[in-house]
Design an enzyme around this catalytic site. Structure first.
Site, PDB file in Angstrom:
ATOM      1  N   SER A 101       0.816  -1.216   0.000  1.00 59.05           N
ATOM      2  CA  SER A 101       0.000   0.000   0.000  1.00 59.05           C
ATOM      3  C   SER A 101       0.854   1.271   0.000  1.00 59.05           C
ATOM      4  O   SER A 101       1.579   1.533  -0.947  1.00 59.05           O
ATOM      5  CB  SER A 101      -0.956  -0.044   1.192  1.00 59.05           C
ATOM      6  OG  SER A 101      -1.914   0.981   1.134  1.00 59.05           O
ATOM      7  N   ASP A 240      -2.453   6.533  -3.442  1.00 61.74           N
ATOM      8  CA  ASP A 240      -1.306   5.869  -2.833  1.00 61.74           C
ATOM      9  C   ASP A 240      -0.826   4.738  -3.736  1.00 61.74           C
ATOM     10  O   ASP A 240      -1.337   4.550  -4.846  1.00 61.74           O
ATOM     11  CB  ASP A 240      -1.647   5.364  -1.423  1.00 61.74           C
ATOM     12  CG  ASP A 240      -2.617   4.200  -1.428  1.00 61.74           C
ATOM     13  OD1 ASP A 240      -3.334   4.013  -2.432  1.00 61.74           O
ATOM     14  OD2 ASP A 240      -2.667   3.465  -0.420  1.00 61.74           O
ATOM     15  N   ASP A 242      -1.099   1.567  -4.012  1.00 61.06           N
ATOM     16  CA  ASP A 242      -1.973   0.521  -4.569  1.00 61.06           C
ATOM     17  C   ASP A 242      -3.355   1.037  -4.937  1.00 61.06           C
ATOM     18  O   ASP A 242      -4.223   0.259  -5.342  1.00 61.06           O
ATOM     19  CB  ASP A 242      -2.074  -0.668  -3.620  1.00 61.06           C
ATOM     20  CG  ASP A 242      -2.876  -0.380  -2.370  1.00 61.06           C
ATOM     21  OD1 ASP A 242      -2.917   0.797  -1.944  1.00 61.06           O
ATOM     22  OD2 ASP A 242      -3.459  -1.319  -1.801  1.00 61.06           O
ATOM     23  N   ASP A 244      -5.898   2.381  -3.234  1.00 63.36           N
ATOM     24  CA  ASP A 244      -7.111   2.273  -2.422  1.00 63.36           C
ATOM     25  C   ASP A 244      -7.322   3.479  -1.517  1.00 63.36           C
ATOM     26  O   ASP A 244      -8.285   3.536  -0.766  1.00 63.36           O
ATOM     27  CB  ASP A 244      -7.138   0.969  -1.617  1.00 63.36           C
ATOM     28  CG  ASP A 244      -6.009   0.860  -0.598  1.00 63.36           C
ATOM     29  OD1 ASP A 244      -5.162   1.782  -0.538  1.00 63.36           O
ATOM     30  OD2 ASP A 244      -5.968  -0.150   0.129  1.00 63.36           O
TER      31      ASP A 244
END
Length: 446
Positions: A101, A240, A242, A244
């Site tokens: 992440s 960010d 990834d 999400d």
């Protein structure tokens, strides 16, 4: 039942340090395969973000799944919410995300999605852990799994994102800056917003495996702020690594965080008669958002920190909107998990419908000054059972009254203890936060 490997958001850590090693990921792939092989025929999706270790872990997971007799479909770099969407629409047995992440490139982790596009239930994670601690075997050669690449994954997800705003709505005449954090949205987000008519300037779209989240994206929005002002853009979008999470920047260069974005979406849904149930935040949600929603007649519930807990509370209370101030926003009337692109689209749609800019839309709520201090902890501390710390917390809470809050908690993803204080008076908030941080350091010997 306590889990050995899974935390609040999958398994995460530094690459090369157990459990984030190639041999563990091989075993994890095999264990996952064993669990889902018992569920019947089908395949498991594997996607990743852009960090360099993703290649190694993708191969390890594929080998483990194959040894367990489960077919694999490889997606390559894809946003976490895109993998959730494809897991659901392709009817996969499960989706595996290789990502840490918002963490630096030298970290990595694994997250899972069910066939419904939601996080795996605890009982499935516990079954996987059972096999991780069992001897690894390989099915006979005729039953080995096979691996294929899905070549149109990005296009499928782009169309899904565009469909999250009403047909006929476009963003013509809107100039936006998008920072993809050199992460998994680099080849997705620019297409989504351009195809909906916006003029797009991009940042963070040249991943090299080592620069993900490096002084960019939702955790470091300074460059985005400067670019919004330099281009006189209508807004900026910071994703960010990834995809999400999302933060936004208004035309004045002010950062609009997850709490403010949730407030904007909640108000828009309510005025359209589409908001059902309460809005769900977390223990970190700003008190100003709670008061702003209350003025609109909208109830706020607080879950433990972590998107899975927000999701659980939404489902339990028939809600459709929730999230965290970090920008993890769940719009259950549009998708099944936190999605930075889709959340940003909902805010931009409201800008078009209302004729208001982002600065005006966020002005309906006033954030309280909030100070968060992270303290590195080399050992686990039971904060609830520490009498001196609890006494210190209660003392500050009494001084703040109903005009402030105190939160002391251990991070679920990093070796940190977080001290949060918020209230009307910024000087007092800073003073009390530092006092509590000093108390924590004395207790843990930091």
């Amino acid at each position: 039942m306590t889990k050995k490997y899974f935390g609040t958001d999958g398994i995460r850590g530094k690459v090369g340090v157990p459990p984030i090693t190639a041999d563990f990921l091989l075993k994890l792939g095999w264990a996952t395969g064993r669990v889902f092989a018992k569920e019947g025929h089908g395949f498991v999706l594997v996607g990743k973000d852009t960090r360099i270790s993703g290649y190694m872990f993708e191969s390890a997971l594929e080998a483990g799944l194959t040894a367990a007799g489960v077919d694999t479909r490889l997606l390559g770099p894809m946003p976490t919410p895109g993998i959730a969407y494809l897991t659901r629409t392709l009817r996969a047995r499960a989706g595996i995300v290789i990502s840490a992440s918002h963490n630096p490139y030298y970290d990595n982790g694994i997250k899972f999605f069910s066939v419904q596009g939601t996080k795996l239930p605890d009982e499935i994670e516990q079954k996987i852990e059972h096999y991780i601690d069992s001897p690894m075997t390989t099915v006979e050669s005729s039953k080995l799994g096979k691996a294929k690449r899905i070549v149109d994954a990005a296009g499928r997800y782009i169309e899904f994102c565009k469909a999250s705003v009403p047909p006929g709505l476009d963003f013509n005449g809107m100039r936006i800056i998008i920072d993809c954090a050199h992460g998994a949205t680099y080849h997705i987000a620019p297409h989504v917003f351009r195809e909906l008519g916006a003029e797009v300037v991009t940042l963070g779209t040249e991943p090299n495996g080592l620069n993900i989240n490096d002084e960019c994206g939702s955790t470091k929005p300074d460059k985005l702020v400067a670019t919004v002002l330099a281009y006189r853009a209508d807004l900026g979008i910071a994703l960010d690594g990834d995809g999400d999470r999302v933060l936004m920047v208004d035309h004045k260069g002010e950062i609009v965080d997850g709490d403010e974005l949730i407030y904007i979406i909640a108000k828009a849904r309510m005025e359209a008669g589409l908001l059902t149930g309460p809005v769900v935040g977390t223990l970190m949600t700003n008190l100003g958002m709670e008061h702003g929603l209350k003025r609109l007649g909208i109830n706020l519930l607080r879950a433990k920190v972590g998107d899975r807990y927000v999701m659980e509370m939404l489902v339990e209370n028939n809600g459709i909107l929730g999230g965290e101030n970090s920008g993890h926003i769940i719009c259950l009337d549009r998708t099944t998990t936190g999605d930075g692109i889709i959340a940003a689209l909902q805010v931009m749609a409201e800008m078009q419908y209302s004729g208001k800019n982002l600065y005006e839309l966020k002005s309906g709520m006033e954030k309280y000054p909030q100070v968060l201090i992270n303290i590195k902890a080399s050992k686990k501390v039971n904060l609830d059972d520490n009498e001196s710390l609890q006494k210190a917390v209660k003392s500050v809470e009494k001084k703040l009254g109903d005009k402030g809050r105190v939160l002391l908690r251990s991070s679920g993803t990093e070796p940190l203890i977080r001290v949060m204080v918020e209230g009307e008076n910024e000087d007092l908030v800073n003073k009390y936060a530092q006092q509590l941080a000093d108390d924590v350091k004395n207790v843990i010997g930091a």
